[in-house]
Design an enzyme around this catalytic site. Sequence first.
Site, PDB file in Angstrom:
ATOM      1  N   PRO A 283       0.700  -1.217   0.038  1.00  0.00           N
ATOM      2  CA  PRO A 283       0.101   0.072  -0.067  1.00  0.00           C
ATOM      3  C   PRO A 283       0.902   1.195  -0.119  1.00  0.00           C
ATOM      4  CG  PRO A 283      -0.633  -1.549   1.825  1.00  0.00           C
ATOM      5  CD  PRO A 283       0.742  -2.241   1.279  1.00  0.00           C
ATOM      6  N   GLU A 284       0.741   2.119  -1.076  1.00  0.00           N
ATOM      7  CA  GLU A 284       1.244   3.393  -1.088  1.00  0.00           C
ATOM      8  C   GLU A 284       0.112   4.468  -1.091  1.00  0.00           C
ATOM      9  OE1 GLU A 284       4.525   3.578  -3.898  1.00  0.00           O
ATOM     10  OE2 GLU A 284       4.651   1.418  -3.907  1.00  0.00           O
TER      11      GLU A 284
ATOM     12  N   LYS B 107       1.121   7.712   3.677  1.00  0.00           N
ATOM     13  CA  LYS B 107       0.682   6.217   4.076  1.00  0.00           C
ATOM     14  C   LYS B 107       0.180   6.108   5.357  1.00  0.00           C
ATOM     15  CE  LYS B 107       4.555   4.896   1.107  1.00  0.00           C
ATOM     16  NZ  LYS B 107       5.960   4.402   1.221  1.00  0.00           N
TER      17      LYS B 107
ATOM     18  N   ARG C  69      15.996  -3.579  -1.588  1.00  0.00           N
ATOM     19  CA  ARG C  69      14.848  -4.097  -2.317  1.00  0.00           C
ATOM     20  C   ARG C  69      15.110  -3.948  -4.119  1.00  0.00           C
ATOM     21  NH1 ARG C  69      11.506   0.193   0.588  1.00  0.00           N
ATOM     22  NH2 ARG C  69      12.685  -0.673   2.286  1.00  0.00           N
TER      23      ARG C  69
END
Length: 315
Positions: free
Chosen positions: A2-3, A61, A291
């Site tokens: 979720p962004e 967020k 990442r």
Amino acid sequence: MPELPEVEVVRAGLAPAVTGALVIGVTVLDERALTRHAGGGADFESRLTGRVVSAAARRGKFLWLPLRSETDGAPSDEAVIGHLGMSGQMLLRAPGAASERHERVRIDLAHPAHGELSVVFADQRTFGSLAIDDLIATPDAAPGGYGWDEASVPAQVAHIARDPLDPAFSDAGFRRALARKDSAIKRVLLDQTVVSGVGNIYADESLWAARIHPETSARALPTRAVNRLLGEVRHVLEKALAEGGTSFDAQYVNVNGQAGYFAHSLNAYGRTGEPCPRCGRPIVRVSFTNRSSHFCAHCQRVPRPAVDGPGTAHV
DNA sequence: GGAATAACCTGGATGC
DNA sequence: TGCATCCAGGTTATTC
């Protein structure tokens, strides 16, 4: 993952259902969902029960539900804050609905217009969390976040920068922050104290759209490039929001459990080896600070290393 | 003080 | 088929 667009879809889904509702019961099933809460599960349950939800707000967020007492009508001085982490979900369910997989907390509400319903916080990876926190004044006296007109913000959210869709976001402040950062631009985009709401997916997409290599030094970016990047960040976020967010699997869903479809519009993220929509050369993936970064090595050229020496211009 | 890194966590994918 | 390992990534504490 979720962004901002995914969290905003959740906030927009929660707002009409919870605003004005009385909390009639709270069940904490897994205290790992309360890592941000100073007290334990019993404290969370007792402090929340009997309060009325004033709104559903968001900055970056982070979500929060401002709370007031049932009777005195005093302004909200506390809020339930929530962060979805990697896999958190806020689901609206009918009273007594069967437990969700990975359900951590259930909040039972009585709404004056809609009747009883439950807000279920489910989270597979337990990176998300809920907490009750004090609301404090915003330093710029502007509303604390989207969906909240008061100039206050939960203390735990105060260090989070405004997001690029916030009317009070300062473009000039963003440019000044970049000029001070001796880091790769992608790292700075992911720094929520500089600009909030951007995560790995939308950072890659915005940099691709702005034709900027993710390892370009933030402070080396000319003003024109910074402005172009900011415009692309806004464009990508707004487009993703309009399409309901990005869902790769069942981990991101709205309050009704439905997936968004912005994944079909991605140009770089998750498209390793596929042709760049602009030039046709393959999108590459490289490891980047625990990442991955996805970009087009042709459209987004590697920044030239700084060279110190006679005749070199420094800014 | 700023920047970089590790840790937290679960489940799906992959390799053997 | 079963087991081990890798990978995904937002935030924050720790280290440099």
